[in-house]
Design an enzyme around this catalytic site. Structure first.
Site, PDB file in Angstrom:
ATOM      1  CB  THR A 381      34.532 -19.947  -3.711  1.00  0.00           C
ATOM      2  OG1 THR A 381      34.299 -19.452  -5.053  1.00  0.00           O
ATOM      3  CG2 THR A 381      33.223 -20.567  -3.170  1.00  0.00           C
ATOM      4  CB  ILE A 400      34.006 -12.111  -4.479  1.00  0.00           C
ATOM      5  CG1 ILE A 400      35.156 -12.613  -3.841  1.00  0.00           C
ATOM      6  CG2 ILE A 400      33.127 -11.358  -3.316  1.00  0.00           C
ATOM      7  CD1 ILE A 400      36.091 -11.332  -3.679  1.00  0.00           C
ATOM      8  CG  ASN A 401      34.198 -16.082 -10.265  1.00  0.00           C
ATOM      9  OD1 ASN A 401      34.261 -17.465 -10.157  1.00  0.00           O
ATOM     10  ND2 ASN A 401      34.582 -15.692 -11.527  1.00  0.00           N
ATOM     11  CD  GLU A 420      30.450 -15.598  -8.489  1.00  0.00           C
ATOM     12  OE1 GLU A 420      30.944 -16.521  -8.386  1.00  0.00           O
ATOM     13  OE2 GLU A 420      30.447 -14.677  -7.431  1.00  0.00           O
TER      14      GLU A 420
HETATM   15  N1  GLY Z   1      32.142 -18.761  -8.754  1.00  0.00           N
HETATM   16  C1  GLY Z   1      32.348 -20.329  -8.394  1.00  0.00           C
HETATM   17  C2  GLY Z   1      30.814 -20.718  -8.550  1.00  0.00           C
HETATM   18  O1  GLY Z   1      29.896 -20.331  -8.141  1.00  0.00           O
HETATM   19  O2  GLY Z   1      30.988 -22.087  -9.027  1.00  0.00           O
END
Ligand code: GLY
Length: 575
Positions: A381, A400-401, A420
């Site tokens: 992130t 993109i996680n 995600e």
């Molecule tokens: N993928 C991390 C978040 O959105 O929290």
């Protein structure tokens, strides 16, 4: 016409009063209402430079945000990209209005609550993390188009030009890329197009290698020429869907065609003399911050000794993350008692429930076991902050996680897909990759946005305004909390980004902390109160980017987290 929602407030009336006072002070004292300099803080020097170039070409903060986001998609493929999503918190100085642009991914229409369970009903975590079945429908390309259409000044062909050039001509691989690519090596190798794009003969490229991404450059050019249609319809969309489906995914053309950006009212609340503006659901950030700061204000946190402050902060974190798990999800699909969760009476009740001397155990042991461990990763992130000389602001957190997302690229597209879907509670009550346990509110459903921790935030008083945020998975919200507590006590952006961090997320019942966060005496005192401590490598604990416009001194400062490789620049010469 974009619908404009009213801010979600904790204390109705108080902010209005602040706004009147602030306006009154500025007008009455003749204080300047525009900053003396622009500033950009991002996680990569190439992205900061791209934003600077666009400001110099006459763009505003929103043009620069497009350039920075697109450049990060090229040079930080492990953090964010066209195959991912994100949140943009904007402040439009001319209208004195903040708006939250929700470009979060959403579940494909064929998604189902049991899509990651095996025949015995057990969760298969890898399915939600690796490969095309893990990918939500991307929001970043639509968000770039949305910013260009509604807020920016320059055409996408101009604001995307730096990213297109870097994708075509290449950027040099650094140690951070190598470490994350190595960590995701097997997943990247499993996707022939990802292997081709990010590896060299199937191995992590050496430091200094020039990585060119011609197919990504082509996709950016399509977006530059046709806006969102260049991505969500036509030939590229067909390639995306075919690539996903051939490798076992479930995307359809309808999923892409129907993806929509949603503008939402930010969460706005007061903490002492400060007004905090942050991310509403589908982020848990704004609600969590309002809850934690509401409790800590009642407990008069700033007047406490260091150990008591940590203890009370951890207990506030514990309670806020418990509510997150129980109540929060996609606001378009789930009823959430937001007003109650942020009501001062409720927060005072939570605060008074905290034992000043003793940690509150999170849960019965059975649920502790379900919780798993918080992830070691903290810099997947990305976040950037921008201020232009008109006073427009952008705080954007994009993802993109996992590092390199799902590790899957649909052939011919250059688009690395997110994973995600793991941010859903794939099996309510069982932890995801960040050790977060969720409930039915965040269960998988067709078209639903998964709950996020991303928390782009403004912190403002008549003294000044800070623009901030960070990556860091489930730790994002507590990192922003730590920064807010630090900045409301003084210091500079360099102090706030460097301050040692600690985190608690209800389950597992442990304080994760950077080694420097506590000395031996403080650690012993916390343990004696019943806290379990777990040191975490500082390199894993976020990558915060902060800009502060000190209105009282008419000075702009910016800082990039020393844990990362970013660059913060104050641009006195910017138009
Ligand atoms: N993928 C991390 C978040 O959105 O929290």
């Amino acid at each position: 016409m974009i619908p404009t929602a009213r801010p979600l407030r904790v204390l109705p009336g108080v902010r209005l009063l602040c706004a009147i006072l602030l306006f009154g002070l500025s007008a009455a004292h003749g204080a300047p209402v525009t900053p003396p300099a622009a500033a950009i803080a991002s996680a990569h020097p190439a992205a900061t430079q791209a934003g600077e170039q666009i400001l110099a070409a006459g763009g505003n903060a929103f043009d620069a945000a497009i350039a920075v986001a697109a450049t990060l998609a090229v040079v930080e493929p492990y953090s964010s990209g066209l195959g991912g999503g994100g949140f943009w918190l904007l402040h439009l100085s001319g209208e004195d209005r903040s708006v939250f642009v929700d470009g979060r991914e959403r579940a494909p229409l064929a998604a189902s609550p049991d899509m990651y369970l095996n025949n015995s009903g057990e969760l298969v975590p890898e399915l939600a993390l690796n490969g095309p079945l893990a990918a939500g429908i991307p929001g970043v390309p639509a968000a770039l188009d949305h910013l260009a259409a509604h807020y920016a000044r320059l055409p996408l062909s101009q604001s995307l030009a730096p990213a297109i050039r870097l994708a075509r001509d290449g950027f040099t691989i650094d140690a951070h890329y190598r470490r994350l690519a190595d960590w995701r090596l097997e997943v990247l190798r499993a996707s022939p197009a990802a292997d081709e794009q990010f590896l060299l003969a199937g191995e992590v490229p050496p430091e200094g290698h020039l990585l060119r991404q011609p197919e990504l450059a082509g996709t950016l050019e399509r977006i530059a020429a046709r806006g969102r249609d260049g991505f969500y319809t036509g030939e590229l969309a067909e390639q995306l869907v075919a690539g996903v489906r051939e490798a076992g995914g479930i995307w359809t053309m309808e999923d892409l065609r129907d993806y929509r950006i949603i503008e939402r009212a930010p969460i706005v609340f007061d903490y002492g003399d400060w007004t905090i503006t942050s991310a509403p659901p589908p982020s848990a950030g704004g609600v969590g911050l309002a809850q934690m700061l509401g409790m800590l204000a009642d407990l008069n946190i700033n007047a406490q000794d260091r150990v008591t402050r940590v203890h009370l902060s951890v207990e506030a974190m514990r309670r806020a993350y418990r509510d997150r798990a129980a109540f929060l999800g996609d606001p378009d699909q789930v009823e959430m008692p937001l007003a109650r969760l942020m009501h001062p009476f409720y927060l005072v009740g939570l605060a008074r429930d905290i034992d000043p001397n003793w940690a509150t155990p999170s849960q019965p042991p059975a649920l502790q076991e379900a919780a798993g461990e918080p992830a070691d990763e903290g810099r997947d992130t990305t976040h950037f902050s921008i201020l232009d000389k008109e006073g427009n602001r952008v705080a954007a957190t994009l993802s993109i996680n996992y590092p390199f997302g799902a590790g899957f690229v649909p052939p011919g597209t250059g688009v690395l897909l997110n994973d995600e879907m793991d941010d859903f509670a794939a099996q309510p009550g069982v932890a995801n990759a960040y050790g977060l346990v969720g409930g039915e509110a965040n269960a998988i459903a067709p078209g639903k946005r998964m709950l996020s921790s991303m928390s782009p935030t403004f912190v403002e008083s008549d003294q000044g305004v800070a623009i901030l945020g960070t990556p860091g998975g489930s730790r994002i919200i507590t990192m922003v909390l730590n920064a807010v507590l630090a900045l409301t006590e003084g210091g500079t952006p360099a102090d706030w980004v460097a301050a040692p961090r600690f985190h608690h997320q209800y389950l597992p019942d442990v304080i994760q902390h950077e080694p420097a966060a506590f000395d031996a005496e403080e650690a012993a005192a916390l343990q004696a109160m019943g806290h379990r401590l777990e040191p975490v490598d500082p390199g894993m604990f976020g990558n915060m980017q902060v800009i502060y416009w000190d209105r009282s001194k008419q000075r702009v400062q910016a800082a990039s987290d020393p844990r990362g490789q970013g660059e913060a620049k104050v641009l006195t010469g910017a138009p």
